[in-house]
Scaffold this motif. Structure first.
Motif, PDB file in Angstrom:
ATOM      1  N   LYS A  51       0.711  -1.100   0.045  1.00  0.00           N
ATOM      2  CA  LYS A  51       0.104  -0.071   0.107  1.00  0.00           C
ATOM      3  C   LYS A  51       0.882   1.264  -0.118  1.00  0.00           C
ATOM      4  N   LEU A  52       1.778   1.388   0.866  1.00  0.00           N
ATOM      5  CA  LEU A  52       2.759   2.395   0.754  1.00  0.00           C
ATOM      6  C   LEU A  52       3.720   2.589  -0.437  1.00  0.00           C
ATOM      7  N   ILE A  53       4.045   1.494  -1.100  1.00  0.00           N
ATOM      8  CA  ILE A  53       4.700   1.655  -2.559  1.00  0.00           C
ATOM      9  C   ILE A  53       3.723   2.331  -3.458  1.00  0.00           C
ATOM     10  N   THR A  54       2.505   1.824  -3.690  1.00  0.00           N
ATOM     11  CA  THR A  54       1.543   2.035  -4.637  1.00  0.00           C
ATOM     12  C   THR A  54       1.332   3.389  -4.167  1.00  0.00           C
ATOM     13  N   GLU A  55       1.237   3.919  -3.137  1.00  0.00           N
ATOM     14  CA  GLU A  55       0.686   5.448  -2.921  1.00  0.00           C
ATOM     15  C   GLU A  55       2.009   6.500  -3.168  1.00  0.00           C
ATOM     16  N   ALA A  56       3.126   5.858  -2.957  1.00  0.00           N
ATOM     17  CA  ALA A  56       4.278   6.601  -3.534  1.00  0.00           C
ATOM     18  C   ALA A  56       4.320   6.935  -4.908  1.00  0.00           C
ATOM     19  N   VAL A  57       3.914   5.753  -5.713  1.00  0.00           N
ATOM     20  CA  VAL A  57       3.996   5.715  -7.134  1.00  0.00           C
ATOM     21  C   VAL A  57       2.773   6.969  -7.586  1.00  0.00           C
ATOM     22  N   ARG A  58       1.660   6.799  -7.144  1.00  0.00           N
ATOM     23  CA  ARG A  58       0.520   7.976  -7.446  1.00  0.00           C
ATOM     24  C   ARG A  58       1.120   9.141  -7.049  1.00  0.00           C
ATOM     25  N   ASP A  59       1.817   9.366  -5.998  1.00  0.00           N
ATOM     26  CA  ASP A  59       2.355  10.804  -5.592  1.00  0.00           C
ATOM     27  C   ASP A  59       3.370  11.185  -6.662  1.00  0.00           C
ATOM     28  N   ILE A  60       4.208  10.040  -7.256  1.00  0.00           N
ATOM     29  CA  ILE A  60       5.113  10.763  -8.085  1.00  0.00           C
ATOM     30  C   ILE A  60       4.321  10.928  -9.636  1.00  0.00           C
ATOM     31  N   GLN A  61       3.357  10.187  -9.834  1.00  0.00           N
ATOM     32  CA  GLN A  61       2.703  10.591 -11.063  1.00  0.00           C
ATOM     33  C   GLN A  61       1.981  11.899 -10.947  1.00  0.00           C
ATOM     34  N   LEU A  62       1.589  12.363  -9.846  1.00  0.00           N
ATOM     35  CA  LEU A  62       0.680  13.626  -9.718  1.00  0.00           C
ATOM     36  C   LEU A  62       1.809  14.869  -9.826  1.00  0.00           C
ATOM     37  N   GLN A  63       3.092  14.457  -9.950  1.00  0.00           N
ATOM     38  CA  GLN A  63       3.954  15.442 -10.348  1.00  0.00           C
ATOM     39  C   GLN A  63       4.436  15.702 -11.679  1.00  0.00           C
ATOM     40  N   GLY A  64       3.850  14.596 -12.531  1.00  0.00           N
ATOM     41  CA  GLY A  64       3.821  14.623 -13.765  1.00  0.00           C
ATOM     42  C   GLY A  64       4.992  13.709 -14.294  1.00  0.00           C
ATOM     43  N   LEU A  65       5.508  12.842 -13.625  1.00  0.00           N
ATOM     44  CA  LEU A  65       6.430  12.071 -13.788  1.00  0.00           C
ATOM     45  C   LEU A  65       5.895  10.739 -14.240  1.00  0.00           C
ATOM     46  N   LYS A  66       6.696   9.949 -15.087  1.00  0.00           N
ATOM     47  CA  LYS A  66       6.252   8.692 -15.301  1.00  0.00           C
ATOM     48  C   LYS A  66       7.045   7.496 -14.582  1.00  0.00           C
ATOM     49  N   VAL A  67       6.316   6.384 -14.334  1.00  0.00           N
ATOM     50  CA  VAL A  67       7.073   5.316 -13.466  1.00  0.00           C
ATOM     51  C   VAL A  67       7.174   4.047 -14.335  1.00  0.00           C
ATOM     52  N   ILE A  68       8.606   3.456 -14.120  1.00  0.00           N
ATOM     53  CA  ILE A  68       8.660   2.348 -14.951  1.00  0.00           C
ATOM     54  C   ILE A  68       8.872   1.276 -13.420  1.00  0.00           C
ATOM     55  N   ALA A  69       8.211   0.419 -13.449  1.00  0.00           N
ATOM     56  CA  ALA A  69       8.405  -0.674 -12.075  1.00  0.00           C
ATOM     57  C   ALA A  69       8.881  -2.002 -12.877  1.00  0.00           C
ATOM     58  N   LEU A  70       9.510  -2.667 -11.872  1.00  0.00           N
ATOM     59  CA  LEU A  70       9.750  -4.000 -12.100  1.00  0.00           C
ATOM     60  C   LEU A  70       8.783  -4.924 -11.964  1.00  0.00           C
ATOM     61  N   ASN A  71       8.441  -6.070 -12.474  1.00  0.00           N
ATOM     62  CA  ASN A  71       7.312  -6.880 -12.445  1.00  0.00           C
ATOM     63  C   ASN A  71       7.602  -7.503 -11.131  1.00  0.00           C
ATOM     64  N   MET A  72       6.988  -6.847 -10.145  1.00  0.00           N
ATOM     65  CA  MET A  72       7.058  -7.548  -8.868  1.00  0.00           C
ATOM     66  C   MET A  72       5.637  -7.724  -8.326  1.00  0.00           C
ATOM     67  N   VAL A  73       5.422  -8.514  -7.151  1.00  0.00           N
ATOM     68  CA  VAL A  73       4.231  -8.800  -6.572  1.00  0.00           C
ATOM     69  C   VAL A  73       3.592  -7.709  -6.064  1.00  0.00           C
ATOM     70  N   GLY A  74       2.297  -7.586  -6.058  1.00  0.00           N
ATOM     71  CA  GLY A  74       1.630  -6.641  -5.593  1.00  0.00           C
ATOM     72  C   GLY A  74       0.689  -5.771  -6.579  1.00  0.00           C
ATOM     73  N   SER A  75       0.044  -4.522  -6.100  1.00  0.00           N
ATOM     74  CA  SER A  75      -0.731  -3.560  -6.921  1.00  0.00           C
ATOM     75  C   SER A  75       0.175  -2.627  -7.504  1.00  0.00           C
ATOM     76  N   VAL A  76       1.595  -2.502  -7.446  1.00  0.00           N
ATOM     77  CA  VAL A  76       2.474  -1.681  -7.884  1.00  0.00           C
ATOM     78  C   VAL A  76       2.208  -1.631  -9.457  1.00  0.00           C
ATOM     79  N   ARG A  77       2.206  -2.950  -9.926  1.00  0.00           N
ATOM     80  CA  ARG A  77       2.137  -3.068 -11.202  1.00  0.00           C
ATOM     81  C   ARG A  77       0.846  -2.428 -12.021  1.00  0.00           C
ATOM     82  N   ASP A  78      -0.101  -2.558 -11.303  1.00  0.00           N
ATOM     83  CA  ASP A  78      -1.407  -1.955 -11.676  1.00  0.00           C
ATOM     84  C   ASP A  78      -0.988  -0.220 -11.809  1.00  0.00           C
TER      85      ASP A  78
END
Length: 244
Positions: A181-208
């Protein structure tokens, strides 16, 4: 009995007094011996409650804290896992114990985690005295997966290999959910700043949540550089939602 013999001794006087006195001494010695025998027998028959209580407390403490005993003996190809774990996952108490324990336990591990688990518990890799720490997912009877952390120590066996690995399995599902949950929220915060996120194929909701998911770390780095370079033609918008 003592009153009876005392009365006899008082009632008989004269020449038989010596005889009765000797009889009393003999009877007293016999009673003392019988008392000692009964005491020893009673001590031997008394249940060893302190030891049993200690074992019960240890078992309750482990299961209450979601810690389960894990005992792997590769030389005998035998795995014994606390029956409390099998019950907690909805399986039969002896599901992960005995000759078939290792096979059944491996079947319950998530397919993506089986290879790494087998490598970690390999006696050739786990040198005697070394701590083994690994995280993986176990399937319950309903088909849902739960995260567990293995922490065990390798015990010396034949030659230089480990003859036994023994430790505990701990349910860390809640911790893993919080981390995700914390990692996914961090990804959302980065995207709100106009940045793109490339994530590794890990377990969890980060991929979504990520803009792009890449399995190979090297490939992920190359794509990130291409996305930032002015000379490269790499449109992240056209890659959104894809996995490589």
């Amino acid at each position: 009995a003592w009153l009876l013999f005392s009365a006899i001794a008082i009632a008989n006087t004269g020449e038989r007094a010596g005889f009765h006195a000797a009889a009393l001494v003999g009877v007293s010695a016999l009673v003392a011996v019988l008392t000692a025998v009964v005491a020893v027998y009673a001590a031997g028959q008394r249940p060893a409650r302190p030891q049993h209580d200690e074992e019960d407390r240890r078992s309750l403490a482990l299961s209450g804290a979601q810690h389960f005993v894990w005992d792997w003996r590769p030389e005998d190809d035998r795995l014994d896992v606390s029956s409390d774990l099998a019950v907690a996952l909805g399986h039969a108490p002896g599901q992960f114990t005995g000759r078939n324990g290792s096979y059944e336990f491996l079947r319950a591990i998530h397919p993506d985690d089986q290879t790494a688990y087998a490598e970690v518990i390999d006696p050739a890799e786990a040198k005697p005295g070394r701590m083994v720490e690994h995280e993986f997912r176990l399937r319950d009877a309903a088909g849902e997966y739960h995260w567990y952390a293995l922490r065990a120590r390798a015990v010396p066996g034949a030659a230089e290999a480990s003859g036994r690995l023994i430790g505990t399995l701990t349910d860390i599902t809640r911790t893993k959910s919080m981390e995700d949950k914390l990692i996914t929220e961090a990804v959302r915060d980065i995207q709100l700043q106009g940045l793109k996120v490339i994530a590794l194929n890990m377990v969890g909701s980060v991929r979504d949540a990520a803009d792009l998911v890449v399995t190979d770390p090297l490939q992920a780095g190359v794509m990130a550089v291409m996305a930032m370079a002015d000379t490269a033609r790499f449109d992240m918008e056209r890659q959104r939602g894809r996995q490589y």
